[in-house]
Design a protein around this motif. Structure first.
Motif, PDB file in Angstrom:
ATOM      1  N   ILE A  93     -73.456 -54.373 -89.419  1.00  0.00           N
ATOM      2  CA  ILE A  93     -73.667 -53.586 -88.010  1.00  0.00           C
ATOM      3  C   ILE A  93     -73.101 -53.828 -86.795  1.00  0.00           C
ATOM      4  N   VAL A  94     -72.611 -52.578 -86.433  1.00  0.00           N
ATOM      5  CA  VAL A  94     -71.410 -53.010 -85.155  1.00  0.00           C
ATOM      6  C   VAL A  94     -71.876 -51.446 -84.375  1.00  0.00           C
ATOM      7  N   ASP A  95     -72.224 -52.048 -82.611  1.00  0.00           N
ATOM      8  CA  ASP A  95     -72.543 -51.955 -82.174  1.00  0.00           C
ATOM      9  C   ASP A  95     -71.354 -51.256 -81.598  1.00  0.00           C
ATOM     10  N   TYR A  96     -70.800 -49.636 -81.160  1.00  0.00           N
ATOM     11  CA  TYR A  96     -69.816 -49.090 -81.131  1.00  0.00           C
ATOM     12  C   TYR A  96     -69.600 -49.526 -79.698  1.00  0.00           C
ATOM     13  N   LYS A  97     -68.519 -50.527 -79.070  1.00  0.00           N
ATOM     14  CA  LYS A  97     -67.909 -49.877 -77.848  1.00  0.00           C
ATOM     15  C   LYS A  97     -66.508 -49.413 -77.605  1.00  0.00           C
ATOM     16  N   GLY A  98     -65.628 -49.221 -78.892  1.00  0.00           N
ATOM     17  CA  GLY A  98     -64.778 -48.505 -78.471  1.00  0.00           C
ATOM     18  C   GLY A  98     -62.957 -49.461 -79.520  1.00  0.00           C
ATOM     19  N   GLY A  99     -62.508 -49.242 -79.289  1.00  0.00           N
ATOM     20  CA  GLY A  99     -61.231 -49.919 -80.060  1.00  0.00           C
ATOM     21  C   GLY A  99     -61.484 -49.805 -81.754  1.00  0.00           C
ATOM     22  N   ASP A 100     -60.559 -51.018 -82.113  1.00  0.00           N
ATOM     23  CA  ASP A 100     -61.111 -51.024 -83.197  1.00  0.00           C
ATOM     24  C   ASP A 100     -61.780 -52.247 -83.488  1.00  0.00           C
ATOM     25  N   ILE A 101     -61.910 -51.881 -85.444  1.00  0.00           N
ATOM     26  CA  ILE A 101     -63.324 -52.445 -86.071  1.00  0.00           C
ATOM     27  C   ILE A 101     -62.705 -53.468 -87.062  1.00  0.00           C
ATOM     28  N   LYS A 102     -62.760 -54.600 -87.065  1.00  0.00           N
ATOM     29  CA  LYS A 102     -62.387 -56.056 -87.917  1.00  0.00           C
ATOM     30  C   LYS A 102     -63.583 -55.766 -89.246  1.00  0.00           C
ATOM     31  N   ASP A 113     -55.414 -45.254 -86.954  1.00  0.00           N
ATOM     32  CA  ASP A 113     -55.148 -44.700 -88.410  1.00  0.00           C
ATOM     33  C   ASP A 113     -56.491 -43.405 -88.163  1.00  0.00           C
ATOM     34  N   PHE A 114     -57.681 -44.061 -87.633  1.00  0.00           N
ATOM     35  CA  PHE A 114     -58.813 -43.014 -87.509  1.00  0.00           C
ATOM     36  C   PHE A 114     -59.390 -42.416 -85.828  1.00  0.00           C
ATOM     37  N   PRO A 115     -58.727 -41.693 -85.689  1.00  0.00           N
ATOM     38  CA  PRO A 115     -58.294 -41.837 -84.268  1.00  0.00           C
ATOM     39  C   PRO A 115     -59.776 -40.628 -83.729  1.00  0.00           C
ATOM     40  N   PHE A 116     -60.910 -39.995 -84.517  1.00  0.00           N
ATOM     41  CA  PHE A 116     -62.026 -39.638 -84.285  1.00  0.00           C
ATOM     42  C   PHE A 116     -63.324 -41.280 -84.260  1.00  0.00           C
ATOM     43  N   LEU A 117     -62.847 -42.338 -84.309  1.00  0.00           N
ATOM     44  CA  LEU A 117     -63.340 -42.933 -83.827  1.00  0.00           C
ATOM     45  C   LEU A 117     -64.068 -42.672 -82.127  1.00  0.00           C
ATOM     46  N   GLU A 118     -62.991 -42.127 -81.779  1.00  0.00           N
ATOM     47  CA  GLU A 118     -62.776 -42.617 -79.574  1.00  0.00           C
ATOM     48  C   GLU A 118     -64.055 -41.662 -79.514  1.00  0.00           C
ATOM     49  N   ASP A 119     -64.508 -40.826 -80.515  1.00  0.00           N
ATOM     50  CA  ASP A 119     -65.440 -39.932 -79.874  1.00  0.00           C
ATOM     51  C   ASP A 119     -67.391 -40.416 -80.630  1.00  0.00           C
ATOM     52  N   LEU A 120     -67.419 -41.807 -81.245  1.00  0.00           N
ATOM     53  CA  LEU A 120     -68.298 -42.843 -81.644  1.00  0.00           C
ATOM     54  C   LEU A 120     -68.593 -43.718 -80.704  1.00  0.00           C
ATOM     55  N   VAL A 121     -68.195 -43.643 -80.130  1.00  0.00           N
ATOM     56  CA  VAL A 121     -68.091 -44.747 -78.545  1.00  0.00           C
ATOM     57  C   VAL A 121     -70.072 -44.832 -78.795  1.00  0.00           C
ATOM     58  N   GLY A 122     -70.087 -46.059 -78.403  1.00  0.00           N
ATOM     59  CA  GLY A 122     -71.838 -45.432 -77.934  1.00  0.00           C
ATOM     60  C   GLY A 122     -73.133 -45.408 -79.517  1.00  0.00           C
ATOM     61  N   GLU A 123     -72.619 -45.309 -80.326  1.00  0.00           N
ATOM     62  CA  GLU A 123     -73.460 -45.174 -81.600  1.00  0.00           C
ATOM     63  C   GLU A 123     -72.690 -46.596 -82.872  1.00  0.00           C
ATOM     64  N   THR A 124     -74.024 -46.103 -82.998  1.00  0.00           N
ATOM     65  CA  THR A 124     -74.479 -47.452 -83.288  1.00  0.00           C
ATOM     66  C   THR A 124     -73.553 -47.582 -85.665  1.00  0.00           C
ATOM     67  N   LEU A 125     -73.149 -48.358 -85.810  1.00  0.00           N
ATOM     68  CA  LEU A 125     -72.101 -47.903 -87.142  1.00  0.00           C
ATOM     69  C   LEU A 125     -72.381 -48.987 -87.809  1.00  0.00           C
ATOM     70  N   ILE A 126     -72.334 -48.416 -89.581  1.00  0.00           N
ATOM     71  CA  ILE A 126     -72.736 -49.389 -90.355  1.00  0.00           C
ATOM     72  C   ILE A 126     -71.269 -49.692 -91.106  1.00  0.00           C
ATOM     73  N   THR A 127     -70.519 -50.943 -91.517  1.00  0.00           N
ATOM     74  CA  THR A 127     -69.235 -50.440 -92.082  1.00  0.00           C
ATOM     75  C   THR A 127     -69.257 -51.615 -93.123  1.00  0.00           C
ATOM     76  N   LEU A 381     -71.191 -45.847 -91.521  1.00  0.00           N
ATOM     77  CA  LEU A 381     -72.541 -44.907 -91.419  1.00  0.00           C
ATOM     78  C   LEU A 381     -72.391 -44.746 -89.838  1.00  0.00           C
ATOM     79  N   SER A 382     -72.429 -43.921 -89.973  1.00  0.00           N
ATOM     80  CA  SER A 382     -73.811 -43.389 -88.366  1.00  0.00           C
ATOM     81  C   SER A 382     -75.074 -43.475 -88.325  1.00  0.00           C
ATOM     82  N   ILE A 383     -75.131 -44.532 -87.852  1.00  0.00           N
ATOM     83  CA  ILE A 383     -77.062 -44.709 -88.147  1.00  0.00           C
ATOM     84  C   ILE A 383     -77.417 -43.272 -86.675  1.00  0.00           C
TER      85      ILE A 383
END
Length: 407
Positions: A93-102, A113-127, A381-383
């Motif tokens: 689970i990633v509380d996405y605050k921007g930047g690359d995700i390790k 590689d995935f520039p759309f990540l910038e649109d997801l800042v503030g969302e909770t992601l499961i990787t 996945l964006s929760i």
């Protein structure tokens, strides 16, 4: 951890990857295993008519509280894609605050590689942890169906008609509707809940075919091969080189079709190739198949009839089956607006169970789940978006009543 995430974690921990080499339905035992778990979860929330048939198909009903409105269906699938291990035991689970995700020490999901990540800042992601698929395709869809059922059963003040649920096996290998009982399903129309980012809705998809090529070479010792050896692998490379370079998936977008060399294996003596052929236009689709046939015919003359080609159509563009029922698109679009979601209508650069079901007489467009980067280790996945999909379907149930009563 909320109930939706708990269910999602439970489902992705079960290996339900389909198997294209199997002739059984479902093609893998893990799909039956997952199906049994889902059946029990449906019963637990109060669904009383849920059944799983001998082929793994699950059918159920969210009973309505308004009579005389059309019955619509929601369709998702049990299996995960074949490209990577589908059993995800270590989601993150990633509380996405921007930047690359390790993901792990070797793999990082990069904004480059995935520039759309910038649109997801503030969302909770499961990787994933970089070693498996996540399984959001389509276990997020299963979670959405259960959440909708749970909400409507516990909120009887929301007006809605009967809503039928179907969970199919083997969508990822193109066999989802093979044993689907449209008559038993009993719907006027349906939606597959199998899309990607928020707002996505699709009622156009590729026409699809698979091409299977077998090449018989002639192997002799390379020291005495002159004018004798026929290298099956070199013929395979020649076939690939004769196809248009710009018509490869990595160079196409939108309505542009492609040839994908999906499998190549063999040696000097024998080689085998498998291609995926895709195009939204039926005319261009047929031209692509003819091009493949012409290339093989030309090389058979050159090398002596040693190449076998089989082309099998898989599914067709659902657009012509959906457009006569455009009101079901309009209703989904309005439901998204009502839920605060901006609709994004685009053609699917792929296929879905909905395409085949539409040709079986059940108009069946597709909508989003909040999943991204399907079929690989970078899937996530964006929760927040999954929760919006749940909200949209609840609005859809209400609008089905409202729009029918306004007629």
């Amino acid at each position: 951890m909320n109930k939706n995430i708990e269910r999602f974690y439970k489902y992705i921990s079960i290996d339900s990857q389909s198997d294209p080499k199997s002739d059984t339905v479902p093609s893998s035992p893990g799909q039956m295993e997952l199906g049994k778990v889902v059946v029990e979860d449906l019963k637990e929330i109060g669904i009383t008519d849920v059944v799983q048939d001998d082929h793994g198909y699950i059918y159920a009903t969210i009973p309505g509280n308004v009579e005389g409105v059309p019955t619509f269906g929601l369709v998702v699938h049990l299996d995960t894609a074949v490209e990577m291990n589908g059993k995800c035991d270590n989601p993150q689970i990633v509380d996405y605050k921007g930047g690359d995700i390790k993901l792990n020490d070797q793999f990082t999901m990069k904004v480059e590689d995935f520039p759309f990540l910038e649109d997801l800042v503030g969302e909770t992601l499961i990787t994933t942890d970089g070693t498996t698929l996540l399984g959001a395709d389509n276990k997020a869809g299963i979670v959405i169906l259960l959440a909708v059922a749970d909400h409507l059963l516990t909120h009887p003040e929301i007006p809605h008609g009967d809503i039928r649920l179907a969970i199919t096996p083997d969508e990822e290998i193109g066999r989802g509707p093979a044993k689907f009982d449209v008559e038993q399903f009993g719907c006027d129309f349906a939606y597959t809940v199998d899309g990607g980012l928020i707002g996505g809705m699709e009622y156009e998809n590729f026409n699809a075919a698979s091409a299977f090529i077998k090449i018989q070479g002639k192997n002799v010792h390379p020291g005495s091969a002159k004018n004798v050896m026929v290298n099956a692998l070199r013929i395979a490379l020649e076939i690939e080189s004769m196809l248009p370079g710009e018509q490869k998936p990595e160079y196409t977008e939108g309505y542009e079709g492609f040839f994908l060399l999906d499998v190549i294996e063999g040696n000097v003596e024998e080689a085998r190739m498998e291609y995926l052929i895709r195009d939204h236009s039926i005319e261009a689709f047929n031209q692509k198949k003819e091009m493949m046939e012409d290339i093989v015919a030309f090389l058979n003359k050159k090398y002596g009839d040693n190449i076998q080609l089989e082309i099998e159509d898989t599914y067709y563009n659902m657009r012509e089956k959906i457009e006569p029922h455009i009101e079901i698109i309009n209703m989904l679009e309005q439901s998204m607006v009502d839920a605060g979601v901006e609709p994004d209508i685009k053609p699917i650069r792929g296929g879905s169970d909905g395409a085949q079901l539409s040709y079986k007489g059940l108009p069946c467009p597709n909508m989003f789940t909040g999943g991204y980067n399907f079929h690989g280790r970078y899937e996530f996945l964006s929760i927040d978006q999954m929760n919006k999909a749940i909200e949209v379907i609840i609005k859809l149930a209400e609008n089905n009543v409202k729009m029918h009563q306004e007629k």
